[in-house]
Write a protein that holds these residues in place. Structure first.
Motif, PDB file in Angstrom:
ATOM      1  N   GLU A   1      27.248 104.147 -56.533  1.00 36.23           N
ATOM      2  CA  GLU A   1      27.612 102.888 -57.170  1.00 36.23           C
ATOM      3  C   GLU A   1      26.583 102.534 -58.231  1.00 36.23           C
ATOM      4  OE1 GLU A   1      29.133 101.020 -52.925  1.00 36.23           O
ATOM      5  OE2 GLU A   1      27.451 100.122 -53.948  1.00 36.23           O
ATOM      6  N   LEU A   2      27.064 101.943 -59.285  1.00 38.70           N
ATOM      7  CA  LEU A   2      26.187 101.459 -60.347  1.00 38.70           C
ATOM      8  C   LEU A   2      26.609 100.024 -60.644  1.00 38.70           C
ATOM      9  CD1 LEU A   2      23.998 101.957 -62.501  1.00 38.70           C
ATOM     10  CD2 LEU A   2      25.797 102.831 -63.983  1.00 38.70           C
ATOM     11  N   GLU A   3      25.666  99.095 -60.553  1.00 35.97           N
ATOM     12  CA  GLU A   3      25.934  97.692 -60.841  1.00 35.97           C
ATOM     13  C   GLU A   3      25.006  97.229 -61.951  1.00 35.97           C
ATOM     14  OE1 GLU A   3      25.840  95.081 -57.462  1.00 35.97           O
ATOM     15  OE2 GLU A   3      26.759  96.590 -56.173  1.00 35.97           O
ATOM     16  N   ALA A   4      25.597  96.591 -62.974  1.00 35.51           N
ATOM     17  CA  ALA A   4      24.794  96.060 -64.074  1.00 35.51           C
ATOM     18  C   ALA A   4      25.626  95.069 -64.869  1.00 35.51           C
ATOM     19  CB  ALA A   4      24.315  97.181 -64.985  1.00 35.51           C
ATOM     20  N   ASP A   5      25.016  94.000 -65.299  1.00 34.45           N
ATOM     21  CA  ASP A   5      25.633  93.026 -66.204  1.00 34.45           C
ATOM     22  C   ASP A   5      26.977  92.518 -65.662  1.00 34.45           C
ATOM     23  OD1 ASP A   5      25.402  91.475 -68.515  1.00 34.45           O
ATOM     24  OD2 ASP A   5      26.617  92.879 -69.692  1.00 34.45           O
ATOM     25  N   GLY A   6      27.057  92.294 -64.351  1.00 31.61           N
ATOM     26  CA  GLY A   6      28.273  91.769 -63.749  1.00 31.61           C
ATOM     27  C   GLY A   6      29.384  92.795 -63.557  1.00 31.61           C
ATOM     28  N   GLU A   7      29.142  94.036 -63.894  1.00 30.21           N
ATOM     29  CA  GLU A   7      30.145  95.082 -63.719  1.00 30.21           C
ATOM     30  C   GLU A   7      29.697  96.045 -62.624  1.00 30.21           C
ATOM     31  OE1 GLU A   7      32.099  96.870 -67.146  1.00 30.21           O
ATOM     32  OE2 GLU A   7      30.780  95.648 -68.403  1.00 30.21           O
ATOM     33  N   ARG A   8      30.687  96.748 -62.057  1.00 28.19           N
ATOM     34  CA  ARG A   8      30.397  97.709 -60.990  1.00 28.19           C
ATOM     35  C   ARG A   8      31.226  98.963 -61.228  1.00 28.19           C
ATOM     36  NH1 ARG A   8      32.985  97.944 -56.143  1.00 28.19           N
ATOM     37  NH2 ARG A   8      31.970  99.329 -54.722  1.00 28.19           N
TER      38      ARG A   8
ATOM     39  N   ARG B   1      31.739  98.483 -45.635  1.00 27.19           N
ATOM     40  CA  ARG B   1      31.015  99.502 -44.870  1.00 27.19           C
ATOM     41  C   ARG B   1      30.149  98.911 -43.773  1.00 27.19           C
ATOM     42  NH1 ARG B   1      26.549  99.515 -49.162  1.00 27.19           N
ATOM     43  NH2 ARG B   1      27.981 100.044 -50.780  1.00 27.19           N
ATOM     44  N   SER B   2      30.011  99.668 -42.721  1.00 26.42           N
ATOM     45  CA  SER B   2      29.200  99.261 -41.575  1.00 26.42           C
ATOM     46  C   SER B   2      27.780  99.783 -41.759  1.00 26.42           C
ATOM     47  CB  SER B   2      29.801  99.855 -40.302  1.00 26.42           C
ATOM     48  OG  SER B   2      28.900  99.749 -39.244  1.00 26.42           O
ATOM     49  N   PRO B   3      26.751  98.939 -41.586  1.00 26.00           N
ATOM     50  CA  PRO B   3      25.376  99.405 -41.756  1.00 26.00           C
ATOM     51  C   PRO B   3      24.987 100.509 -40.780  1.00 26.00           C
ATOM     52  CG  PRO B   3      25.442  97.012 -41.487  1.00 26.00           C
ATOM     53  CD  PRO B   3      26.821  97.528 -41.282  1.00 26.00           C
ATOM     54  N   GLU B   4      25.633 100.547 -39.604  1.00 25.71           N
ATOM     55  CA  GLU B   4      25.314 101.585 -38.636  1.00 25.71           C
ATOM     56  C   GLU B   4      25.919 102.930 -39.003  1.00 25.71           C
ATOM     57  OE1 GLU B   4      27.004  98.656 -37.353  1.00 25.71           O
ATOM     58  OE2 GLU B   4      25.053  97.701 -37.262  1.00 25.71           O
ATOM     59  N   ALA B   5      26.929 102.932 -39.859  1.00 28.96           N
ATOM     60  CA  ALA B   5      27.660 104.161 -40.163  1.00 28.96           C
ATOM     61  C   ALA B   5      27.189 104.857 -41.432  1.00 28.96           C
ATOM     62  CB  ALA B   5      29.147 103.859 -40.280  1.00 28.96           C
ATOM     63  N   VAL B   6      26.343 104.209 -42.222  1.00 27.54           N
ATOM     64  CA  VAL B   6      25.947 104.794 -43.497  1.00 27.54           C
ATOM     65  C   VAL B   6      24.452 104.705 -43.719  1.00 27.54           C
ATOM     66  CG1 VAL B   6      28.144 104.338 -44.645  1.00 27.54           C
ATOM     67  CG2 VAL B   6      26.370 102.626 -44.712  1.00 27.54           C
ATOM     68  N   ALA B   7      23.964 105.584 -44.567  1.00 28.05           N
ATOM     69  CA  ALA B   7      22.579 105.508 -45.046  1.00 28.05           C
ATOM     70  C   ALA B   7      22.650 105.134 -46.512  1.00 28.05           C
ATOM     71  CB  ALA B   7      21.877 106.843 -44.870  1.00 28.05           C
ATOM     72  N   VAL B   8      21.870 104.160 -46.917  1.00 30.90           N
ATOM     73  CA  VAL B   8      21.915 103.667 -48.288  1.00 30.90           C
ATOM     74  C   VAL B   8      20.539 103.802 -48.911  1.00 30.90           C
ATOM     75  CG1 VAL B   8      22.401 101.680 -49.757  1.00 30.90           C
ATOM     76  CG2 VAL B   8      23.699 102.006 -47.649  1.00 30.90           C
ATOM     77  N   SER B   9      20.528 104.265 -50.152  1.00 29.26           N
ATOM     78  CA  SER B   9      19.299 104.319 -50.924  1.00 29.26           C
ATOM     79  C   SER B   9      19.619 103.775 -52.309  1.00 29.26           C
ATOM     80  CB  SER B   9      18.798 105.767 -51.002  1.00 29.26           C
ATOM     81  OG  SER B   9      17.582 105.803 -51.680  1.00 29.26           O
ATOM     82  N   GLU B  10      18.747 102.948 -52.839  1.00 27.08           N
ATOM     83  CA  GLU B  10      19.016 102.377 -54.165  1.00 27.08           C
ATOM     84  C   GLU B  10      17.732 102.219 -54.946  1.00 27.08           C
ATOM     85  OE1 GLU B  10      19.141  97.599 -53.411  1.00 27.08           O
ATOM     86  OE2 GLU B  10      20.971  98.708 -52.990  1.00 27.08           O
TER      87      GLU B  10
ATOM     88  N   VAL C   1      20.699  97.020 -70.167  1.00 31.19           N
ATOM     89  CA  VAL C   1      20.336  95.975 -69.213  1.00 31.19           C
ATOM     90  C   VAL C   1      19.815  96.639 -67.939  1.00 31.19           C
ATOM     91  CG1 VAL C   1      21.998  94.291 -70.097  1.00 31.19           C
ATOM     92  CG2 VAL C   1      22.674  95.838 -68.260  1.00 31.19           C
ATOM     93  N   ARG C   2      19.142  95.834 -67.109  1.00 28.06           N
ATOM     94  CA  ARG C   2      18.681  96.340 -65.812  1.00 28.06           C
ATOM     95  C   ARG C   2      19.858  96.340 -64.844  1.00 28.06           C
ATOM     96  NH1 ARG C   2      14.735  99.414 -65.437  1.00 28.06           N
ATOM     97  NH2 ARG C   2      14.102  98.702 -63.400  1.00 28.06           N
ATOM     98  N   GLY C   3      19.900  97.353 -64.021  1.00 27.86           N
ATOM     99  CA  GLY C   3      20.973  97.470 -63.032  1.00 27.86           C
ATOM    100  C   GLY C   3      20.462  98.175 -61.784  1.00 27.86           C
ATOM    101  N   THR C   4      21.381  98.410 -60.864  1.00 29.48           N
ATOM    102  CA  THR C   4      21.051  99.061 -59.612  1.00 29.48           C
ATOM    103  C   THR C   4      21.941 100.282 -59.421  1.00 29.48           C
ATOM    104  OG1 THR C   4      20.495  96.930 -58.619  1.00 29.48           O
ATOM    105  CG2 THR C   4      20.869  98.746 -57.113  1.00 29.48           C
ATOM    106  N   LEU C   5      21.289 101.418 -59.195  1.00 23.52           N
ATOM    107  CA  LEU C   5      21.991 102.662 -58.868  1.00 23.52           C
ATOM    108  C   LEU C   5      21.832 102.848 -57.373  1.00 23.52           C
ATOM    109  CD1 LEU C   5      23.517 105.137 -59.959  1.00 23.52           C
ATOM    110  CD2 LEU C   5      21.312 106.279 -60.179  1.00 23.52           C
TER     111      LEU C   5
END
Length: 148
Positions: free
Chosen positions: A93-100, A116-125, A138-142
């Motif tokens: 997923e990529l989130e930036a400037d109100g878009e995803r 998604r369930s936090p117990e079922a996935v591993a997330v890194s950002e 702009v700054r965003g989150t990958l």
């Protein structure tokens, strides 16, 4: 060797079966059970001390996604389709400037954050610079989400 009456006896005399040591069967079973229990506890402690492999998989997926999408250190959302993650159900997923933007590796890939369930996935950002228009960054989150 002499057979004289005052000569010492042979120090290497053989032992009979009655002279050998023996272990009671119950004591042997208890000893085997104690050793088995100790090995089980050790294996459990070793497993608890092992690093979280799914977290490492999420980090590796995130690194791979950033390399595939970034040009000159700036992530281009149009390049998300180039992200390839073999062998695991993954969403990038990529989130930036109100878009995803979302790219999933298949129907079993984890869904959006609300589903998604936090117990079922591993997330890194990580925070990245995202190109949202020509000459506009702009700054965003990958984020990489990996199904465990």
């Amino acid at each position: 060797m002499s057979n004289a009456p005052g000569a010492a006896e042979d120090p290497t005399a053989s032992f009979t079966a009655a002279d050998r040591a023996a272990v009671e069967p119950i004591a042997a079973l208890v000893a085997v059970m104690v050793v088995g229990l100790a090995l089980g506890l050790y294996a459990g402690a070793l497993d608890d001390a092992a690093p979280d492999r799914s977290r490492q998989t999420a980090e590796t997926t995130l690194d791979r996604a950033e390399r595939a999408t970034a040009v000159g250190g700036i992530v281009d959302p149009g390049r998300l389709r180039k992200v390839e993650v073999p062998g695991t159900a993954t969403a990038v997923e990529l989130e930036a400037d109100g878009e995803r933007w979302l790219v999933a590796s298949g129907p079993d890939a984890p869904g959006p954050p609300g589903i998604r369930s936090p117990e079922a996935v591993a997330v890194s950002e990580r925070r990245v610079t995202v190109r949202v228009a020509p000459g506009r960054n702009v700054r965003g989150t990958l984020r990489a989400v990996v199904w465990r």
